[in-house]
Design an enzyme around this catalytic site. Structure first.
Site, PDB file in Angstrom:
ATOM      1  N   PHE A   1       3.595  -8.408  -9.156  1.00 26.56           N
ATOM      2  CA  PHE A   1       4.754  -9.206  -8.754  1.00 26.56           C
ATOM      3  C   PHE A   1       5.230 -10.010  -9.972  1.00 26.56           C
ATOM      4  O   PHE A   1       4.436 -10.339 -10.859  1.00 26.56           O
ATOM      5  CB  PHE A   1       4.392 -10.166  -7.613  1.00 26.56           C
ATOM      6  CG  PHE A   1       4.385  -9.527  -6.251  1.00 26.56           C
ATOM      7  CD1 PHE A   1       5.285  -9.914  -5.277  1.00 26.56           C
ATOM      8  CD2 PHE A   1       3.466  -8.529  -5.942  1.00 26.56           C
ATOM      9  CE1 PHE A   1       5.286  -9.333  -4.015  1.00 26.56           C
ATOM     10  CE2 PHE A   1       3.444  -7.946  -4.687  1.00 26.56           C
ATOM     11  CZ  PHE A   1       4.360  -8.341  -3.718  1.00 26.56           C
TER      12      PHE A   1
ATOM     13  N   LYS B   1       0.819  -1.220   0.000  1.00 28.21           N
ATOM     14  CA  LYS B   1       0.000   0.000   0.000  1.00 28.21           C
ATOM     15  C   LYS B   1       0.846   1.260   0.000  1.00 28.21           C
ATOM     16  O   LYS B   1       0.611   2.192  -0.786  1.00 28.21           O
ATOM     17  CB  LYS B   1      -0.940  -0.026   1.202  1.00 28.21           C
ATOM     18  CG  LYS B   1      -1.931   1.125   1.244  1.00 28.21           C
ATOM     19  CD  LYS B   1      -2.981   0.917   2.314  1.00 28.21           C
ATOM     20  CE  LYS B   1      -2.421   0.970   3.717  1.00 28.21           C
ATOM     21  NZ  LYS B   1      -1.904  -0.251   4.269  1.00 28.21           N
TER      22      LYS B   1
ATOM     23  N   THR C   1       3.991   1.515  -0.909  1.00 24.05           N
ATOM     24  CA  THR C   1       4.720   1.522  -2.183  1.00 24.05           C
ATOM     25  C   THR C   1       3.836   2.069  -3.298  1.00 24.05           C
ATOM     26  O   THR C   1       4.287   2.866  -4.134  1.00 24.05           O
ATOM     27  CB  THR C   1       5.198   0.103  -2.527  1.00 24.05           C
ATOM     28  OG1 THR C   1       5.963  -0.409  -1.436  1.00 24.05           O
ATOM     29  CG2 THR C   1       6.047   0.092  -3.780  1.00 24.05           C
TER      30      THR C   1
ATOM     31  N   ARG D   1       2.281   8.209   7.042  1.00 19.26           N
ATOM     32  CA  ARG D   1       2.611   8.223   8.462  1.00 19.26           C
ATOM     33  C   ARG D   1       4.095   7.926   8.693  1.00 19.26           C
ATOM     34  O   ARG D   1       4.775   7.380   7.834  1.00 19.26           O
ATOM     35  CB  ARG D   1       1.783   7.173   9.202  1.00 19.26           C
ATOM     36  CG  ARG D   1       0.291   7.452   9.218  1.00 19.26           C
ATOM     37  CD  ARG D   1      -0.491   6.251   9.681  1.00 19.26           C
ATOM     38  NE  ARG D   1      -0.323   5.139   8.747  1.00 19.26           N
ATOM     39  CZ  ARG D   1      -0.568   3.873   9.045  1.00 19.26           C
ATOM     40  NH1 ARG D   1      -0.960   3.544  10.253  1.00 19.26           N
ATOM     41  NH2 ARG D   1      -0.390   2.928   8.141  1.00 19.26           N
TER      42      ARG D   1
ATOM     43  N   ALA E   1      -3.653   1.540  12.494  1.00 19.24           N
ATOM     44  CA  ALA E   1      -5.074   1.449  12.143  1.00 19.24           C
ATOM     45  C   ALA E   1      -5.774   0.286  12.841  1.00 19.24           C
ATOM     46  O   ALA E   1      -6.994   0.259  12.882  1.00 19.24           O
ATOM     47  CB  ALA E   1      -5.245   1.323  10.637  1.00 19.24           C
TER      48      ALA E   1
ATOM     49  N   TRP F   1       7.060  -0.809  -8.288  1.00 22.00           N
ATOM     50  CA  TRP F   1       8.193  -1.339  -7.527  1.00 22.00           C
ATOM     51  C   TRP F   1       9.422  -1.441  -8.438  1.00 22.00           C
ATOM     52  O   TRP F   1      10.525  -1.087  -8.046  1.00 22.00           O
ATOM     53  CB  TRP F   1       7.850  -2.707  -6.938  1.00 22.00           C
ATOM     54  CG  TRP F   1       8.893  -3.216  -5.980  1.00 22.00           C
ATOM     55  CD1 TRP F   1       8.960  -3.031  -4.629  1.00 22.00           C
ATOM     56  CD2 TRP F   1      10.056  -3.992  -6.328  1.00 22.00           C
ATOM     57  NE1 TRP F   1      10.084  -3.630  -4.111  1.00 22.00           N
ATOM     58  CE2 TRP F   1      10.775  -4.225  -5.134  1.00 22.00           C
ATOM     59  CE3 TRP F   1      10.552  -4.494  -7.535  1.00 22.00           C
ATOM     60  CZ2 TRP F   1      11.951  -4.957  -5.101  1.00 22.00           C
ATOM     61  CZ3 TRP F   1      11.734  -5.220  -7.504  1.00 22.00           C
ATOM     62  CH2 TRP F   1      12.416  -5.458  -6.299  1.00 22.00           C
TER      63      TRP F   1
ATOM     64  N   PHE G   1      -3.507  -0.547   7.051  1.00 20.98           N
ATOM     65  CA  PHE G   1      -4.077  -1.890   6.910  1.00 20.98           C
ATOM     66  C   PHE G   1      -5.189  -1.908   5.849  1.00 20.98           C
ATOM     67  O   PHE G   1      -5.184  -1.113   4.916  1.00 20.98           O
ATOM     68  CB  PHE G   1      -4.547  -2.419   8.269  1.00 20.98           C
ATOM     69  CG  PHE G   1      -3.407  -2.656   9.230  1.00 20.98           C
ATOM     70  CD1 PHE G   1      -2.345  -3.476   8.884  1.00 20.98           C
ATOM     71  CD2 PHE G   1      -3.370  -2.041  10.473  1.00 20.98           C
ATOM     72  CE1 PHE G   1      -1.282  -3.701   9.755  1.00 20.98           C
ATOM     73  CE2 PHE G   1      -2.323  -2.250  11.347  1.00 20.98           C
ATOM     74  CZ  PHE G   1      -1.281  -3.077  10.984  1.00 20.98           C
TER      75      PHE G   1
ATOM     76  N   LYS H   1       7.357  -6.270  11.135  1.00 21.98           N
ATOM     77  CA  LYS H   1       6.786  -5.611   9.968  1.00 21.98           C
ATOM     78  C   LYS H   1       7.841  -4.982   9.073  1.00 21.98           C
ATOM     79  O   LYS H   1       7.703  -4.924   7.862  1.00 21.98           O
ATOM     80  CB  LYS H   1       5.770  -4.548  10.413  1.00 21.98           C
ATOM     81  CG  LYS H   1       5.078  -3.827   9.258  1.00 21.98           C
ATOM     82  CD  LYS H   1       4.029  -2.860   9.790  1.00 21.98           C
ATOM     83  CE  LYS H   1       3.310  -2.147   8.646  1.00 21.98           C
ATOM     84  NZ  LYS H   1       4.171  -1.214   7.917  1.00 21.98           N
TER      85      LYS H   1
END
Length: 556
Positions: free
Chosen positions: A382, A72, A74, A95, A274, A410, A302, A106
């Protein structure tokens, strides 16, 4: 040879932060530099922007997170870069990272690949010290509470009814429930209390929802720290704590300006989770960005059942914001996991599992549309994704009248989000009819039920008489108009983290409720969710160190 995220970040061609500010019309004397590549934007400048029109506000959210990853942040960064490549003045608002997850499991929170915000290492460690200031302000209030009781307790605080806990920005399960002030008379009166992680602090929420310094102090003063024996609330203002807390937060309240790998401006400020808090960056950063940019791309933590719902029902309600469009991020891999595929089998093509997992995607699309905001799906690509799997996602989204667009940010940065950026521009040009999920006048338990039934598709909310009585008491005290912040597992629409997909007819158990009178919401803690996380069996911290060149290894 594939480079790691940190290798890419270290090779970044960063521009002096004054140049980044100049892109937005921020004069150099309005920036407070923290080195050459990051700065705070002065309160005097942010306070001078009130008469300017707002740009378009785009929210990036996601399907429920899985171990396969969704990307998210990214995607948020890649979309900001993509909009900038199209010639728009774009700003990214995200954030700050908490040390707890960085040293737990994480990892960092600055994006990945060629869609990153830099300086990556500083952002994921101490950055500009905002979290330390929030921790100190929170614990100053805790110290003043115990000190007040020690010196006679003129306010009559009942030590059994003190609700203000301490915080630290680290995962530590041993501190969840403690007894303090042991060791004799000189150390005060023993009582049971505990620690939360800093991102769950009401002070964090207040910093992220306050409109200016005066509002910050007013909200800090309204914090209820406990009750007297006859159930009268005692506030931080009653203790004379709000002024000193504001002083500790004065610099932290100013938004942080940094940049992407492609030198797109980014505000990185605030960091409530969140799953246990409201999950959005600071209101002051978002408002500042809206006054300076054509497009502001922000994210909520999230899945959309948590972060997006709280963005709409808490941040937009309190801040008077109205989003112009929503990007819902999904990956083929995450949808396979929601369709029942194990992590070890994700590399094999499985169109049937993708279709089955799309139920989670569809539920989020329905929920987001319920807020009256147009939606587009970003398929974060991906290498192992097949054309058949991608087409399955496209076809499923099309059933809802929503376009699903593959994105390769990415690997390609902003060049990989051009189609998405163009669609976002189109969406933002449509007439959104944004509306929160519930009006202010709905009773507090009714708000909890509304979220549980309409967003989670629950059959019932389980709450004992004690919890219901407390909610009713808060309504009688004048807090019934507040929105509700659900503290719930991020992994499922239900309170069971193992229940993937799009479950219906389940129960949402409310274990505890907390009144955050200063922040302006009520927290409902569901199931086994913890406001102080623990470390995993193999914490990331065990692989982190400094190499012979003085660089950090293992953090990302």
């Amino acid at each position: 040879m594939v480079r790691t995220d940190i290798e890419i970040a270290r090779a970044a061609r960063k521009r002096p932060i004054q140049e980044i500010g100049a892109k937005l019309g921020i004069p150099a004397d309005a920036l407070i530099p923290y080195g050459n590549d990051k700065a705070k934007v002065s309160a005097a400048f942010t306070g001078s922007l009130g008469g300017r029109p707002d740009g378009k506000l785009i929210l990036v959210t996601a399907v429920n997170p899985t171990p396969a990853g969704e990307g998210k942040t990214t995607t948020t960064v890649g979309l900001g870069d993509g909009l900038a490549r199209l010639g728009h003045r774009a700003v990214i608002c995200i954030r700050e990272a908490s040390l707890g997850p960085c040293f737990g499991m994480k990892g960092g929170a600055a994006g990945g690949g060629l869609a990153q915000i830099v300086p990556m290492e500083e952002m994921n460690l101490h950055f500009t010290g905002d979290f330390h200031a929030i921790t100190s302000a929170h614990n100053l209030l805790a110290a003043l509470i115990d000190n007040h009781i020690y010196w006679g307790n003129a306010l009559g605080l009942d030590s059994r009814r003190i609700t203000w806990r301490r915080v630290m920005d680290m995962n530590d399960r041993a501190l969840r429930d403690i007894v303090c002030s042991l060791g004799g008379v000189a150390n005060g009166f023993p009582r049971q209390t505990g620690f939360d992680i800093t991102v769950a602090s009401e002070v964090m929420a207040i910093l992220c929802l306050a409109s200016d310094l005066a509002d910050l102090q007013r909200r800090l003063g309204a914090i209820i720290v406990g009750y007297t024996s006859d159930r009268r609330p005692v506030t931080a203002h009653d203790l004379g704590a709000d002024g000193a807390m504001t002083v500790l937060l004065k610099d932290a309240f100013q938004p942080n300006l940094v940049q992407t790998l492609e030198n797109t401006p980014a505000f990185v400020h605030g960091g409530p989770f969140a799953n246990i808090a409201h999950g959005c960056n600071s209101l002051i950063a978002t408002r500042t960005a809206l006054k300076l940019a054509d497009y502001v791309v922000t994210e909520a933590g999230f899945g959309a059942d948590l972060g997006a719902e709280k963005f709409m029902d808490i941040k937009c309600r309190i801040g008077g914001l109205s989003p112009d469009g929503v990007v819902l991020v999904a990956t083929v891999r995450a949808l396979k996991m929601n369709g029942g595929v194990g992590r070890a089998e994700l590399g094999a093509e499985d169109v049937a599992a993708v279709r089955a997992g799309c139920a989670n995607l569809g539920r989020h699309i329905e929920n987001l549309r319920g807020f009256g905001v147009p939606v587009v799906v970003a398929i974060n690509h991906f290498d192992g994704d097949t054309e058949a799997e991608i087409e399955a996602v496209r076809a499923y989204a099309a059933q809802y009248g929503v376009e699903a667009i593959p994105c390769t940010h990415w690997a390609e940065g902003g060049a990989g989000t051009q189609a998405l950026a163009r669609r976002v521009v189109d969406l933002a040009g449509e007439s959104a009819a944004f509306s929160p999920l519930y009006p202010d006048e709905v009773p507090l338990f009714g708000k909890i039920e509304t979220i549980a039934r309409r967003i989670y598709r629950a059959e019932e909310v389980l709450a004992d008489a004690r919890i219901r009585a407390r909610l009713q008491q808060w309504e009688e005290e004048g807090f019934g108009h507040l929105p509700v912040c659900m503290a719930k597992t991020q992994y499922s629409f239900s309170a069971d983290p193992n229940l993937r997909g799009a479950p219906e007819g389940h129960s949402v158990p409310i274990r505890e409720v907390r009144l955050c009178a200063g922040a302006g919401f009520v927290v409902a803690i569901c199931g086994e969710i913890m406001t102080m996380p623990g470390l995993p069996s193999q914490p990331a911290a065990q692989a982190i160190g400094v190499n012979e060149d003085g660089q950090v290894d293992g953090l990302f």
